[in-house]
Write a protein that holds these residues in place. Sequence first.
Motif, PDB file in Angstrom:
ATOM      1  N   LYS A 580       3.257 -11.547   1.901  1.00  0.00           N
ATOM      2  CA  LYS A 580       3.829 -11.484   3.225  1.00  0.00           C
ATOM      3  C   LYS A 580       3.630  -9.907   3.524  1.00  0.00           C
ATOM      4  CE  LYS A 580       7.012 -12.864   6.723  1.00  0.00           C
ATOM      5  NZ  LYS A 580       8.113 -13.846   6.942  1.00  0.00           N
ATOM      6  N   HIS A 581       4.184  -8.990   2.663  1.00  0.00           N
ATOM      7  CA  HIS A 581       4.473  -7.646   3.045  1.00  0.00           C
ATOM      8  C   HIS A 581       3.365  -6.688   1.889  1.00  0.00           C
ATOM      9  CE1 HIS A 581       7.668  -8.517   5.724  1.00  0.00           C
ATOM     10  NE2 HIS A 581       7.947  -8.952   4.799  1.00  0.00           N
ATOM     11  N   ARG A 582       2.871  -5.998   2.430  1.00  0.00           N
ATOM     12  CA  ARG A 582       1.935  -5.204   1.735  1.00  0.00           C
ATOM     13  C   ARG A 582       1.946  -3.674   2.325  1.00  0.00           C
ATOM     14  NH1 ARG A 582      -3.353  -3.560   0.857  1.00  0.00           N
ATOM     15  NH2 ARG A 582      -4.044  -4.526   2.376  1.00  0.00           N
ATOM     16  N   LEU A 583       2.051  -2.553   1.471  1.00  0.00           N
ATOM     17  CA  LEU A 583       2.395  -1.296   1.943  1.00  0.00           C
ATOM     18  C   LEU A 583       1.435  -0.317   1.256  1.00  0.00           C
ATOM     19  CD1 LEU A 583       3.627   0.959   3.939  1.00  0.00           C
ATOM     20  CD2 LEU A 583       5.368   1.021   2.191  1.00  0.00           C
ATOM     21  N   SER A 584       0.355   0.337   1.643  1.00  0.00           N
ATOM     22  CA  SER A 584      -0.145   1.470   0.987  1.00  0.00           C
ATOM     23  C   SER A 584       0.112   3.043   1.493  1.00  0.00           C
ATOM     24  CB  SER A 584      -1.568   1.455   0.993  1.00  0.00           C
ATOM     25  OG  SER A 584      -2.084   0.315   0.111  1.00  0.00           O
ATOM     26  N   SER A 585       0.514   3.835   0.763  1.00  0.00           N
ATOM     27  CA  SER A 585       0.997   5.270   1.372  1.00  0.00           C
ATOM     28  C   SER A 585       0.712   6.346   0.205  1.00  0.00           C
ATOM     29  CB  SER A 585       2.416   5.105   1.557  1.00  0.00           C
ATOM     30  OG  SER A 585       3.361   4.960   0.350  1.00  0.00           O
ATOM     31  N   GLY A 586       0.727   7.632   0.590  1.00  0.00           N
ATOM     32  CA  GLY A 586       0.397   8.504  -0.193  1.00  0.00           C
ATOM     33  C   GLY A 586       0.516   9.974   0.522  1.00  0.00           C
ATOM     34  N   ILE A 587       0.354  10.844   0.004  1.00  0.00           N
ATOM     35  CA  ILE A 587       0.130  12.197   0.583  1.00  0.00           C
ATOM     36  C   ILE A 587      -1.087  13.134  -0.352  1.00  0.00           C
ATOM     37  CG2 ILE A 587       2.006  13.260  -0.897  1.00  0.00           C
ATOM     38  CD1 ILE A 587       2.815  14.749   1.707  1.00  0.00           C
ATOM     39  N   ASP A 588      -1.714  13.677   0.436  1.00  0.00           N
ATOM     40  CA  ASP A 588      -2.763  14.680  -0.253  1.00  0.00           C
ATOM     41  C   ASP A 588      -2.272  15.912   0.122  1.00  0.00           C
ATOM     42  OD1 ASP A 588      -4.308  12.418  -0.860  1.00  0.00           O
ATOM     43  OD2 ASP A 588      -5.484  12.387   0.916  1.00  0.00           O
ATOM     44  N   GLN A 596      -6.308  20.722  -5.381  1.00  0.00           N
ATOM     45  CA  GLN A 596      -6.275  19.317  -4.756  1.00  0.00           C
ATOM     46  C   GLN A 596      -5.206  18.257  -5.472  1.00  0.00           C
ATOM     47  OE1 GLN A 596      -9.572  17.371  -2.802  1.00  0.00           O
ATOM     48  NE2 GLN A 596      -8.599  15.380  -3.101  1.00  0.00           N
ATOM     49  N   LEU A 597      -4.208  17.788  -5.019  1.00  0.00           N
ATOM     50  CA  LEU A 597      -3.430  16.885  -5.442  1.00  0.00           C
ATOM     51  C   LEU A 597      -3.184  15.777  -4.457  1.00  0.00           C
ATOM     52  CD1 LEU A 597      -1.114  16.213  -7.628  1.00  0.00           C
ATOM     53  CD2 LEU A 597       0.662  17.372  -5.973  1.00  0.00           C
ATOM     54  N   ASN A 598      -3.396  14.400  -5.209  1.00  0.00           N
ATOM     55  CA  ASN A 598      -3.227  13.414  -4.453  1.00  0.00           C
ATOM     56  C   ASN A 598      -2.166  12.339  -5.092  1.00  0.00           C
ATOM     57  OD1 ASN A 598      -6.549  13.606  -4.710  1.00  0.00           O
ATOM     58  ND2 ASN A 598      -5.869  13.568  -2.703  1.00  0.00           N
ATOM     59  N   LEU A 599      -1.403  12.058  -4.446  1.00  0.00           N
ATOM     60  CA  LEU A 599      -0.199  11.014  -4.753  1.00  0.00           C
ATOM     61  C   LEU A 599      -0.196   9.809  -3.842  1.00  0.00           C
ATOM     62  CD1 LEU A 599       2.852  13.710  -4.703  1.00  0.00           C
ATOM     63  CD2 LEU A 599       1.316  12.791  -6.805  1.00  0.00           C
ATOM     64  N   ALA A 600      -0.423   8.598  -4.853  1.00  0.00           N
ATOM     65  CA  ALA A 600      -0.520   7.280  -4.149  1.00  0.00           C
ATOM     66  C   ALA A 600       0.258   6.194  -4.576  1.00  0.00           C
ATOM     67  CB  ALA A 600      -1.935   6.947  -4.268  1.00  0.00           C
ATOM     68  N   HIS A 601       0.897   5.171  -3.758  1.00  0.00           N
ATOM     69  CA  HIS A 601       1.908   4.295  -3.873  1.00  0.00           C
ATOM     70  C   HIS A 601       1.365   2.936  -3.215  1.00  0.00           C
ATOM     71  CE1 HIS A 601       4.917   1.960  -2.010  1.00  0.00           C
ATOM     72  NE2 HIS A 601       5.410   1.761  -3.218  1.00  0.00           N
ATOM     73  N   GLN A 602       1.449   1.788  -4.050  1.00  0.00           N
ATOM     74  CA  GLN A 602       0.861   0.808  -3.393  1.00  0.00           C
ATOM     75  C   GLN A 602       2.186  -0.472  -3.747  1.00  0.00           C
ATOM     76  OE1 GLN A 602      -2.400  -2.946  -3.511  1.00  0.00           O
ATOM     77  NE2 GLN A 602      -2.093  -1.630  -5.147  1.00  0.00           N
ATOM     78  N   PHE A 603       2.662  -0.987  -2.509  1.00  0.00           N
ATOM     79  CA  PHE A 603       3.629  -2.116  -2.876  1.00  0.00           C
ATOM     80  C   PHE A 603       3.084  -3.496  -2.385  1.00  0.00           C
ATOM     81  CE2 PHE A 603       6.696  -5.002  -0.404  1.00  0.00           C
ATOM     82  CZ  PHE A 603       7.498  -5.403  -1.737  1.00  0.00           C
TER      83      PHE A 603
END
Length: 690
Positions: A580-588, A596-603
């Motif tokens: 029902k819920h899905r979230l992708s987020s992050g910061i570059d 370069q630094l990439n941080l990523a998250h998935q719920f």
Amino acid sequence: MNLKEKGLPLLFIFFTILPILAQKAQKDSITQLDEVVLTQEAIPKIATGITPSSKIAGKTFERFNPTDIPSAFNQISGVYILSGAINTNRITVRGIGARTPYGTNKLRMYFNGIPITNGTGASTMEAYDFENLGAVEIIKGPKASAYGANLGGAILLKTKASVQNRTQLVNSFSMGSYNMFKDNLTFSHSEDGFNLSLSYNHLETDGFRQNNQFQRDGLLLNTQFRTGQKSSISFLLNYIDYIAQIPSSINQTDFEEDPTRAASNWLAAQGYEANKYILTGLSYTYQFFENLENTTSVFYTYLDHYEPRPFNILDEFTNGYGFRSRFAGQWGKADFTFGTEFYRDEYHWGTFENLYEENNNNGSLKGIELSDNTEFRRQFNLFGTLTFPISASLSTQIGLNLNKTHYDFRDLFNEGGANASAKRDFDAILLPDLGVNYQWQQGRIYANISRGFSNPSLEETLTPDGIINPDIAQETGINYELGTEWMLFKKKLSANFTLYRMNVKKLLVAQRVGEDQYIGRNAGKTRHQGLEIDLQYRDKLSQSITFSPYLSYTLNDHSFVEFIDEDNDYSGNPLTGVPKHRLSSGIDFRHSNGLQLNLAHQFVGEIPMTDANSISSDSFNVFHAKLGYRTSVSSQISLGLNVGINNVFDSNYAQSVLINAVGFGGAQPRYYYPGNGRNYFGGIQLNYVF
């Protein structure tokens, strides 16, 4: 030494070399090669006219391990890849395709404009190395008239473009946990009127689980040359050869105690699949007038597939061929496209006994033949769109797609009354599309109503006895969509919001009645409705450091409107296989010196795994991190380095699930495909300009 042990040396090497290269970059900044970084907005749009679509490109792919394509796709709201392994992926769009047991269907996929979806609507993303891709564009829902009107929409893959007037050799090398090794070598040349790109790629890994080894080799040739002032020809060849062991799904006890386990019967049979895949296409573009152009492509595909499974051995091959012709131009103030697409394939498959239990623990052993079948499948599409301005800000688009599908199944094994040969000829189906777009300086608002369809898969057209099911029908649905896109704060913030509702009737259900037996039927109606939000902000922390946080959120309120299965009434239940819920987020973060630094998250929220909603997978959070550096060594050579960690906090989560799993012989049902544990990777890229 495994890569958990190798991780620290990789980090040490990276941070030892980094300062040296940084100093050199500062001293030699005059010779630093300019890196071309395309934002998603700068990529040319492929979707016709005002048709809304979502794009991902090199910047998105760079955030992840080069073998982790699902994470890149899952950055897009409304799109979710459930991945059981590198070779076991299921793409769902707004819940469409979530009930498919294995693989991807109910959408159309194109590679450089050439259709690569087979005769029953199945698409295989494993046949491509995504390091060769420049962009992926996704049209969600059945509004892609020029690219089919499938309920799931269309996925348009496009290879990297050659750098203008440059000849270069690029080698990207990666290694990581589970003895992962990947290499991609690309030669490209561009001059006036001629472009050529040739790539070779190799990937091997032992995998996170038992019986999980994967090895792939591939070759991609893409060339284009101008044949006159108004014409050009392009040629495409993609070849993939891979062998992938299959750990299959596991039960809840194994998933919780040791997710590295393979299913016991697949482990005993040492089950695997071997694939050889060829796609080749020739396209000719001619500009008749300033406002009329045509591109016509002819193509051929071949798949040779061999898969020893515990219950039998599948041996199959498919020959497919067809053409696509598309005209585009202007008529007064209006833009138009129209054309046709034809695809035909010949699918040959047979099954054999698997005598692995009699093979002294040596895995699968081919026994007597159990079946021999051929199916001829063809699809024909006519399409057209007309986009015209009502005013300077308001425009509308009318689209139409006509589909005709035919299956001819031939039983070459049984004779007489037992012979199951039959034909299934679906009625022609008309699929209209209407869109409206209002544009202003800071954004736009759009609305769309469209009709779509899905063909039944091979398993759904046959009964468990291998007989054509005469009652099976195509799914159909009406999609309603309202969306808006904004560019705010001096174009630093892009914000997209979409509301949609899709009503699907004649729902196709693949009901499992045996270990490898399904029966398809039209079981009722579903309602797919939801909200999609995509946000991205770009700004500077200082003169030399830029940062870009992003977020994609999906609300899936999908349910069975009417679904009665024998004595069970599942009407009103949430749709199986969809969170029902899905979230992708992050910061570059990017530094002007190339760091370069990439941080990523998935719920991902809970996923109902049975139609009765009696059991659901647990929700989970997964975090990834990647650090990269790019600099010039000389006027001709540039160097890139990267290291990363996937699943930073070592979460035990289900990266894919098998819905409505059944336990046979008293065994627990096997619902879960575990995601990889914490793992490490690192890579080097060398670019030489001639």
